[in-house]
Design a protein around this motif. Structure first.
Motif, mmCIF file in Angstrom:
data_model
loop_
_atom_site.group_PDB
_atom_site.id
_atom_site.type_symbol
_atom_site.label_atom_id
_atom_site.label_comp_id
_atom_site.label_asym_id
_atom_site.label_seq_id
_atom_site.Cartn_x
_atom_site.Cartn_y
_atom_site.Cartn_z
ATOM 1 N N LEU A 103 0.708 -1.275 0.041
ATOM 2 C CA LEU A 103 -0.108 0.094 0.118
ATOM 3 C C LEU A 103 0.816 1.266 0.038
ATOM 4 O O LEU A 103 0.478 2.201 -0.738
ATOM 5 C CB LEU A 103 -0.819 0.100 1.094
ATOM 6 C CG LEU A 103 -2.087 -0.813 1.207
ATOM 7 C CD1 LEU A 103 -2.868 -0.715 2.462
ATOM 8 C CD2 LEU A 103 -3.063 -0.407 0.268
ATOM 9 N N TYR A 104 1.961 1.308 0.679
ATOM 10 C CA TYR A 104 2.983 2.325 0.965
ATOM 11 C C TYR A 104 3.369 2.807 -0.564
ATOM 12 O O TYR A 104 3.734 3.968 -0.727
ATOM 13 C CB TYR A 104 3.868 2.158 1.826
ATOM 14 C CG TYR A 104 4.766 3.150 2.016
ATOM 15 C CD1 TYR A 104 4.687 4.386 2.710
ATOM 16 C CD2 TYR A 104 6.042 2.984 1.920
ATOM 17 C CE1 TYR A 104 5.354 5.434 2.842
ATOM 18 C CE2 TYR A 104 6.919 3.927 2.170
ATOM 19 C CZ TYR A 104 6.616 5.261 2.630
ATOM 20 O OH TYR A 104 7.629 6.006 2.704
ATOM 21 N N LYS A 105 3.765 1.505 -1.392
ATOM 22 C CA LYS A 105 4.463 1.835 -2.614
ATOM 23 C C LYS A 105 3.396 2.364 -3.661
ATOM 24 O O LYS A 105 3.674 3.087 -4.613
ATOM 25 C CB LYS A 105 5.063 0.669 -3.002
ATOM 26 C CG LYS A 105 6.335 0.122 -2.156
ATOM 27 C CD LYS A 105 6.715 -1.150 -2.689
ATOM 28 C CE LYS A 105 8.099 -1.451 -1.828
ATOM 29 N NZ LYS A 105 8.648 -2.832 -2.322
ATOM 30 N N SER A 106 1.960 1.946 -3.532
ATOM 31 C CA SER A 106 1.178 2.388 -4.404
ATOM 32 C C SER A 106 0.003 3.136 -4.132
ATOM 33 O O SER A 106 -0.625 3.548 -5.208
ATOM 34 C CB SER A 106 0.385 0.897 -4.715
ATOM 35 O OG SER A 106 -0.246 0.159 -3.710
ATOM 36 N N THR A 107 0.015 3.475 -2.863
ATOM 37 C CA THR A 107 -0.996 4.439 -2.665
ATOM 38 C C THR A 107 -0.509 5.752 -1.992
ATOM 39 O O THR A 107 0.542 5.996 -1.492
ATOM 40 C CB THR A 107 -1.876 4.109 -1.188
ATOM 41 O OG1 THR A 107 -2.369 2.613 -1.722
ATOM 42 C CG2 THR A 107 -3.092 4.702 -0.869
ATOM 43 N N SER A 108 -1.084 6.931 -2.189
ATOM 44 C CA SER A 108 -0.762 8.183 -1.617
ATOM 45 C C SER A 108 -0.669 8.251 -0.167
ATOM 46 O O SER A 108 -1.709 8.467 0.341
ATOM 47 C CB SER A 108 -1.654 9.277 -2.322
ATOM 48 O OG SER A 108 -1.276 10.535 -1.986
ATOM 49 N N PHE A 109 0.380 8.515 0.508
ATOM 50 C CA PHE A 109 0.519 8.594 1.786
ATOM 51 C C PHE A 109 0.840 10.163 2.169
ATOM 52 O O PHE A 109 1.633 10.602 0.958
ATOM 53 C CB PHE A 109 1.688 7.779 2.445
ATOM 54 C CG PHE A 109 1.086 6.600 2.941
ATOM 55 C CD1 PHE A 109 1.156 5.908 4.193
ATOM 56 C CD2 PHE A 109 0.741 5.532 1.958
ATOM 57 C CE1 PHE A 109 0.968 4.659 4.469
ATOM 58 C CE2 PHE A 109 0.307 4.341 2.373
ATOM 59 C CZ PHE A 109 0.356 3.853 3.510
ATOM 60 N N SER A 110 0.800 10.784 2.896
ATOM 61 C CA SER A 110 0.983 12.193 3.153
ATOM 62 C C SER A 110 1.073 12.635 4.657
ATOM 63 O O SER A 110 0.674 11.850 5.533
ATOM 64 C CB SER A 110 -0.398 13.083 2.426
ATOM 65 O OG SER A 110 -1.485 12.725 3.602
ATOM 66 N N ASN A 111 1.580 13.591 4.991
ATOM 67 C CA ASN A 111 1.860 14.254 6.161
ATOM 68 C C ASN A 111 0.933 15.675 6.316
ATOM 69 O O ASN A 111 1.237 16.518 5.910
ATOM 70 C CB ASN A 111 3.158 14.316 6.528
ATOM 71 C CG ASN A 111 3.361 14.771 7.904
ATOM 72 O OD1 ASN A 111 2.386 15.139 8.497
ATOM 73 N ND2 ASN A 111 4.700 14.974 8.577
ATOM 74 N N GLN A 112 -0.212 15.299 7.141
ATOM 75 C CA GLN A 112 -0.932 16.745 7.276
ATOM 76 C C GLN A 112 -0.560 17.425 8.544
ATOM 77 O O GLN A 112 -1.188 18.861 8.837
ATOM 78 C CB GLN A 112 -2.456 16.208 7.606
ATOM 79 C CG GLN A 112 -2.908 15.358 6.389
ATOM 80 C CD GLN A 112 -3.054 16.141 5.282
ATOM 81 O OE1 GLN A 112 -3.327 17.254 5.026
ATOM 82 N NE2 GLN A 112 -2.961 15.266 4.062
ATOM 83 N N ASN A 113 0.545 17.133 9.138
ATOM 84 C CA ASN A 113 1.055 17.854 10.409
ATOM 85 C C ASN A 113 2.148 18.831 9.810
ATOM 86 O O ASN A 113 2.868 18.445 8.969
ATOM 87 C CB ASN A 113 1.331 17.033 11.330
ATOM 88 C CG ASN A 113 -0.044 16.338 11.861
ATOM 89 O OD1 ASN A 113 -0.457 15.247 11.233
ATOM 90 N ND2 ASN A 113 -0.599 16.769 13.152
ATOM 91 N N SER A 114 2.808 19.474 10.811
ATOM 92 C CA SER A 114 4.042 20.158 10.606
ATOM 93 C C SER A 114 5.114 19.411 10.759
ATOM 94 O O SER A 114 5.101 18.572 11.530
ATOM 95 C CB SER A 114 3.937 21.507 11.623
ATOM 96 O OG SER A 114 5.430 22.032 11.709
ATOM 97 N N PRO A 115 5.782 19.511 9.645
ATOM 98 C CA PRO A 115 7.054 18.704 9.630
ATOM 99 C C PRO A 115 7.842 18.931 10.786
ATOM 100 O O PRO A 115 8.692 17.697 11.273
ATOM 101 C CB PRO A 115 7.946 19.336 8.310
ATOM 102 C CG PRO A 115 6.625 19.764 7.534
ATOM 103 C CD PRO A 115 5.861 20.373 8.542
ATOM 104 N N SER A 116 7.846 20.003 11.542
ATOM 105 C CA SER A 116 8.555 20.225 12.836
ATOM 106 C C SER A 116 8.093 19.383 14.079
ATOM 107 O O SER A 116 8.807 19.208 15.237
ATOM 108 C CB SER A 116 8.677 21.712 13.059
ATOM 109 O OG SER A 116 7.361 22.222 13.460
#
Length: 274
Positions: free
Chosen positions: A78-91
């Motif tokens: 799933l990680y390779k084929s699906t869009s994972f994202s980070n909605q939080n601040s990278p900090s």
């Protein structure tokens, strides 16, 4: 005067409708009833008592080695084929996430673990109040979070999954109050790790550090009386009180490791002490 009062009434109605719609939009899908318990309970009475007393319990080998290996392989696909994202601040948080549920398009290996995790709500509901009394009337979201830390120095700074101040409108303001809607109902956090069974925190990092007993206003763990570190070994399940337990994901130390975890936030109402 009458026209002015009518305009004020319409304005108030418009604001109320806007807040109601925003509130509904920001609420994650919730089932009206908890799912039936699994055939074999994941929590023993002593573990329920520890969760009740300390607000935290770690359950090694909650899932078999084979089920974790299959679920991990499915998660990586799933990680390779699906869009994972980070909605939080990278900090604050450097992992990437997606949400999955018990539907036909979700790999079978993951669905079996999802069902078992969601059944924990039923176990909490059926527990005797002398064994578990923190929350009642548990419900479970349709979706679980699948999180992947991929690479060195990835971490998640200390936080609570349901900040106490997020429940008080007068303290945080209307906008923040609405934005925090998905978090305010969280009662118990349930995490299952999909990593290798020989994960070593000293070599790979990525441990879950739990600051038990930290003061409500402490957001770094300085006042914790009983800090603990959980190694994210595959098959381990962790439960803790979303409202009070401060915790963080320690930095990853190895570029060749992927730290994978499934998280379910079980909703629950505080039990009345009256």
């Amino acid at each position: 005067m009458s026209n002015r009062m009518d305009l004020l009434a319409l304005g108030g109605l418009a604001v109320t409708c806007t807040i109601t719609l925003a509130d509904a939009y920001m609420t994650p899908p919730i089932e009206s009833t908890t799912p039936p318990p699994s055939k074999s309970a994941l929590l023993s009475i002593p573990q329920l008592k520890q969760l009740d007393r300390k607000g935290f319990v770690q359950i090694p080998n909650a899932f078999s080695r084979n089920s974790i290996l299959e679920a991990r392989a499915a998660a990586i696909d799933l990680y390779k084929s699906t869009s994972f994202s980070n909605q939080n601040s990278p900090s604050v948080r450097q992992d990437t996430t997606t949400f999955i549920s018990d539907i036909s398009s979700t790999p079978v290996a993951l669905r079996s673990i999802i069902r078992a995790m969601r059944s924990v709500a039923s176990e909490l509901d059926s527990a005797d109040s002398t064994d578990f009394s923190r929350t009642i009337s548990h419900r479970v979201p349709l979706h679980l979070q699948l999180a992947v830390y991929d690479g060195e120095r990835k971490e998640y700074r200390a936080h609570r999954d349901n900040p106490v101040l997020g429940s008080r409108l007068q303290d945080v303001g209307l906008l923040h109050y609405l934005r925090s809607k998905p978090y305010r109902a969280r009662g118990i956090t349930c995490i299952v790790y999909l990593n290798s069974e020989d994960w070593n925190v000293e070599e790979s990092g990525g441990g879950l550090e739990v600051f038990l007993g930290a003061d409500e206003q402490d957001d770094v763990g300085e006042t914790s009386k009983h800090p603990a570190i959980v190694s994210p070994v595959g098959g381990t399940m962790v439960l803790f009180d979303s409202r009070v337990v401060l915790h963080r994901v320690m930095p990853m130390l190895c570029t060749g490791e992927r730290r994978i975890a499934l998280t379910l936030w079980i909703e629950g109402e505080p039990r009345s002490t009256a």
